[in-house]
Design a protein around this motif. Sequence first.
Motif, PDB file in Angstrom:
ATOM      1  N   GLU A   1       0.844  -1.195   0.000  1.00 38.99           N
ATOM      2  CA  GLU A   1       0.000   0.000   0.000  1.00 38.99           C
ATOM      3  C   GLU A   1       0.880   1.246   0.000  1.00 38.99           C
ATOM      4  O   GLU A   1       1.918   1.291   0.669  1.00 38.99           O
ATOM      5  CB  GLU A   1      -0.893   0.003   1.241  1.00 38.99           C
TER       6      GLU A   1
ATOM      7  N   LYS B   1       0.744   5.220   0.870  1.00 38.32           N
ATOM      8  CA  LYS B   1      -0.083   6.167   1.611  1.00 38.32           C
ATOM      9  C   LYS B   1       0.630   7.520   1.669  1.00 38.32           C
ATOM     10  O   LYS B   1       1.801   7.599   2.054  1.00 38.32           O
ATOM     11  CB  LYS B   1      -0.302   5.642   3.032  1.00 38.32           C
ATOM     12  N   LYS B   2      -0.093   8.575   1.285  1.00 36.47           N
ATOM     13  CA  LYS B   2       0.466   9.921   1.352  1.00 36.47           C
ATOM     14  C   LYS B   2       0.586  10.343   2.814  1.00 36.47           C
ATOM     15  O   LYS B   2      -0.331  10.131   3.608  1.00 36.47           O
ATOM     16  CB  LYS B   2      -0.404  10.912   0.579  1.00 36.47           C
ATOM     17  N   CYS B   3       1.717  10.924   3.157  1.00 32.79           N
ATOM     18  CA  CYS B   3       1.987  11.327   4.537  1.00 32.79           C
ATOM     19  C   CYS B   3       1.541  12.758   4.793  1.00 32.79           C
ATOM     20  O   CYS B   3       1.463  13.582   3.879  1.00 32.79           O
ATOM     21  CB  CYS B   3       3.482  11.222   4.835  1.00 32.79           C
TER      22      CYS B   3
ATOM     23  N   CYS C   1       3.027  12.121  10.493  1.00 35.59           N
ATOM     24  CA  CYS C   1       4.109  11.161  10.202  1.00 35.59           C
ATOM     25  C   CYS C   1       5.493  11.761  10.445  1.00 35.59           C
ATOM     26  O   CYS C   1       6.500  11.063  10.258  1.00 35.59           O
ATOM     27  CB  CYS C   1       4.034  10.708   8.749  1.00 35.59           C
TER      28      CYS C   1
ATOM     29  N   TYR D   1       5.415   9.842   0.681  1.00 36.85           N
ATOM     30  CA  TYR D   1       4.585   8.648   0.766  1.00 36.85           C
ATOM     31  C   TYR D   1       5.264   7.599   1.644  1.00 36.85           C
ATOM     32  O   TYR D   1       6.484   7.476   1.641  1.00 36.85           O
ATOM     33  CB  TYR D   1       4.359   8.030  -0.625  1.00 36.85           C
TER      34      TYR D   1
ATOM     35  N   HIS E   1       0.419   3.776  -8.191  1.00 37.34           N
ATOM     36  CA  HIS E   1      -0.304   4.802  -7.436  1.00 37.34           C
ATOM     37  C   HIS E   1      -0.251   6.157  -8.148  1.00 37.34           C
ATOM     38  O   HIS E   1      -1.258   6.870  -8.196  1.00 37.34           O
ATOM     39  CB  HIS E   1       0.293   4.924  -6.023  1.00 37.34           C
TER      40      HIS E   1
END
Length: 147
Positions: free
Chosen positions: A2, A4-6, A10, A60, A110
Amino acid sequence: MEVKKCDLSCLEELALWSMQSNVDMRQGSWWGDLEESPELLKEECALMERYLTGEAYDVYEFLAEGIVVGHVVVERERRFPGVMLQNFFIRREYRRQGYGTQALHALMEHLGETALDLEVFCWNKRALSFYESFGFKPISLHMSYGT
């Protein structure tokens, strides 16, 4: 895998891993080795905060079965085709298990990209070997004098 944009939530973990990335990248360099330290962590925290809050980059995380195995900073605007990766990092304990390859494939999917660019220091043999095994090809050589 996966992607995932931070966001700023984060920041602390990204700064820690960015510090580790810099320490790893500097091993064997002509600049000399770099040690993990509170000062370096503070610098990486400021850098990651600029990446997360600015307009030029996206950050990401890569998750495998819900566990963050690495991150990447992506430059948003470029003059050339393809996406420029900055600081592609797989956490030390997850290296050499296929996560880097999975992460790059997942990132391309993505982002909807088929072309990636990045820079690697010539002394970073592990990174060079990894990127070449993925299919990256060298296109230039940056040289420096007196630095």
